[in-house]
Scaffold this motif. Structure first.
Motif, short mmCIF file in Angstrom:
data_model
loop_
_atom_site.label_atom_id
_atom_site.label_comp_id
_atom_site.label_asym_id
_atom_site.label_seq_id
_atom_site.Cartn_x
_atom_site.Cartn_y
_atom_site.Cartn_z
N THR A 33 39.72 48.27 44.15
CA THR A 33 40.10 47.18 43.23
C THR A 33 39.61 45.82 43.70
N CYS A 34 38.94 45.78 44.85
CA CYS A 34 38.45 44.50 45.40
C CYS A 34 36.93 44.46 45.41
N TYR A 35 36.38 43.28 45.26
CA TYR A 35 34.96 43.04 45.45
C TYR A 35 34.82 41.73 46.20
N TRP A 36 33.72 41.55 46.94
CA TRP A 36 33.68 40.54 47.99
C TRP A 36 32.48 39.62 47.81
N GLY A 37 32.75 38.34 47.55
CA GLY A 37 31.71 37.33 47.65
C GLY A 37 31.03 36.92 46.37
N TYR A 38 31.33 37.61 45.26
CA TYR A 38 30.58 37.29 44.04
C TYR A 38 31.48 37.29 42.82
N LEU A 39 30.96 36.67 41.76
CA LEU A 39 31.55 36.72 40.42
C LEU A 39 30.48 37.27 39.49
N ALA A 42 29.67 41.37 34.49
CA ALA A 42 29.48 42.81 34.30
C ALA A 42 30.37 43.65 35.21
N GLN A 43 31.16 43.03 36.07
CA GLN A 43 32.03 43.79 36.96
C GLN A 43 33.02 44.61 36.12
N PRO A 44 33.09 45.94 36.33
CA PRO A 44 34.01 46.75 35.52
C PRO A 44 35.47 46.37 35.77
N ALA A 45 36.26 46.43 34.73
CA ALA A 45 37.68 46.08 34.86
C ALA A 45 38.40 47.09 35.74
N ALA A 46 39.22 46.57 36.64
CA ALA A 46 40.09 47.43 37.45
C ALA A 46 41.37 47.76 36.72
N LEU A 47 41.69 46.97 35.68
CA LEU A 47 42.94 47.14 34.93
C LEU A 47 42.76 46.49 33.56
N THR A 48 43.29 47.13 32.53
CA THR A 48 43.31 46.55 31.19
C THR A 48 44.76 46.49 30.72
N VAL A 49 45.18 45.33 30.20
CA VAL A 49 46.59 45.11 29.86
C VAL A 49 46.71 44.46 28.50
N ASP A 50 47.91 44.52 27.96
CA ASP A 50 48.22 43.80 26.73
C ASP A 50 48.54 42.35 27.04
N SER A 51 48.36 41.49 26.06
CA SER A 51 48.79 40.10 26.19
C SER A 51 50.29 40.07 26.42
N GLY A 52 50.72 39.26 27.37
CA GLY A 52 52.12 39.18 27.74
C GLY A 52 52.51 40.06 28.90
N THR A 96 40.56 40.42 43.85
CA THR A 96 41.24 41.59 43.29
C THR A 96 41.10 41.51 41.77
N GLY A 97 40.61 42.61 41.17
CA GLY A 97 40.40 42.63 39.73
C GLY A 97 39.07 43.29 39.41
N PRO A 98 38.48 42.94 38.26
CA PRO A 98 39.02 42.06 37.21
C PRO A 98 40.08 42.75 36.37
N ILE A 99 40.82 41.92 35.64
CA ILE A 99 41.81 42.39 34.68
C ILE A 99 41.35 41.94 33.30
N ASP A 100 41.21 42.90 32.39
CA ASP A 100 40.90 42.57 31.01
C ASP A 100 42.21 42.50 30.21
N VAL A 101 42.31 41.49 29.35
CA VAL A 101 43.52 41.25 28.57
C VAL A 101 43.18 41.42 27.09
N PHE A 243 34.91 33.63 28.17
CA PHE A 243 33.47 33.73 27.93
C PHE A 243 33.01 35.14 27.58
N ARG A 244 33.88 36.15 27.78
CA ARG A 244 33.55 37.50 27.34
C ARG A 244 34.83 38.22 26.91
N GLU A 245 34.69 39.27 26.12
CA GLU A 245 35.85 40.02 25.64
C GLU A 245 36.70 40.48 26.82
N GLY A 246 38.01 40.24 26.73
CA GLY A 246 38.93 40.66 27.78
C GLY A 246 39.15 39.61 28.86
N ALA A 247 38.28 38.65 28.96
CA ALA A 247 38.33 37.51 29.90
C ALA A 247 37.87 37.87 31.29
#
Length: 364
Positions: A33-39, A42-52, A96-101, A243-247
């Protein structure tokens, strides 16, 4: 007649007024669930959640090796062992992430509430580094290890220096995740007793940046990232443009404490477990991060120079005053000079940062 204290938008007001129950999701910091040094958008989501959704999330400092015996547990060591030094690039931070919302779309915003923070370990590191403002005056790099109040639950109220040592593991602290092993004779006590007020916060939090290229985690920008504003702690929220779907939300670079400026190079870098809540905000299109803390709005500016960063923070605040509150440009400009506090967020991240703080109760 006084106007009501303003809100950024109806959706923001609803998000901030609501309570938060038990976590809906848990996202531990692991090699998966971690990646180091970059943004990277295209990084795949580690978690997808509902708003709230409420999320318990772990964030690990890349400075854990400054006092490995005090700051590294088995979970932290697993990240060091799994992510090779060659893959800790081109920046330095562990995300830690990314998380798509769900519902977070370009043209809208993402709001992230910081509900709670707890220390993973009770020790943190400050590095007076080669990228610090006054490195040319000192000509060396130095590590100072801090400890939270021994008898306090959670963070307590203060952190105190335990010892310091000159960094000699490399010619320069230029490789993320260096493990230093100073001998007892190299460890010096602090000059005088001191208790530093704790200000737990994320140095790095943000959304997937615009564009398709992978970029360093070090410079902040309109997407957030390494903003290093100590106000981004429990009880606060940050609103980001999407800037992209899911944030693509991520957190990292946790700190026990930091002052405005962060002049020697780092804060008290330490691993933190947090509880956050995320909301898609479709009725607001911010263009840079806006921090909400109590009744204050904090606009951010970034640039190659402090002049550029200050100008951007002023322009962002002018937009808030005109677009969100309804002031005329002339009135907003006047108010920025007499009722808004401007400050230097940090001067050590390549792209420097300034902030503008508005106490919205002046309208109520």
């Amino acid at each position: 007649m006084a106007m009501a204290v303003p809100e950024l938008s109806d959706a923001v007001a609803t998000a901030l007024d609501g309570g938060a129950g038990a976590p809906d999701h848990t996202l531990p910091a692991t090699p998966e669930t971690c990646y180091w040094g970059y943004l990277d958008a295209a990084q795949p989501a580690a978690l997808t959640v509902d708003s709230g959704a409420v999320i318990d999330i772990e964030a690990v400092t890349h400075h854990s090796g400054d006092a490995a015996d005090l700051m590294m547990d088995d979970g932290v060591r697993a990240i060091w062992d799994a992510i090779e030094p060659a893959d800790r690039t081109p920046g330095v931070h562990i995300m830690t992430g990314p998380i798509d919302v769900a519902g977070a779309t370009p043209g809208g915003s993402l709001l992230v509430r910081i509900l709670d923070m707890q220390p993973r370990v009770r020790f943190g590191s400050n590095c007076a580094a080669n990228w610090g403002l006054l490195y040319d005056a000192f000509g060396k790099e130095r590590i100072t290890i801090y400890e939270l109040d021994e008898d306090a639950d959670g963070f307590g109220t203060t952190a105190s220096p335990v010892y310091g040592y000159d960094f000699t593991a490399r010619e320069l602290y230029d490789v993320p995740g260096v493990i230093s092993e100073p001998g007892d004779a190299d460890r010096s006590p602090f000059s005088v007793p001191v208790s530093v007020p704790v200000r737990p916060h994320f140095g790095v939090m943000g959304v997937a940046p615009p564009g398709g290229e992978r970029r360093s985690s070090i410079p902040p920008g309109v997407f957030g990232g390494n903003v290093d504003n100590w106000r981004l702690g429990p009880g606060s929220a940050m609103v980001y443009p999407v800037f992209r779907e899911g944030a693509g939300l991520y957190v990292g670079d946790p700190h026990f404490a930091q002052g405005d400026g962060e002049i020697c190079g780092t804060a008290i870098e330490a691993s933190i477990n947090a509880r956050i809540q995320v909301f898609a905000i479709p009725d607001l299109a911010v263009t840079a991060p806006v921090l909400l803390r109590a009744r204050t709005w904090v606009a951010h500016g970034f640039g190659d120079t402090l002049d550029q960063a200050m100008r951007m923070s002023a322009e962002q605040m002018l937009w808030l005053l005109t677009d969100r509150i309804g002031l005329t440009p002339d009135d907003a400009y006047s108010l920025c000079s007499v009722g808004v506090d401007f400050g230097v967020t940090q001067v050590v991240d390549g792209t420097v940062g300034c902030h503008a703080i508005l106490d919205t109760t002046i309208f109520g």
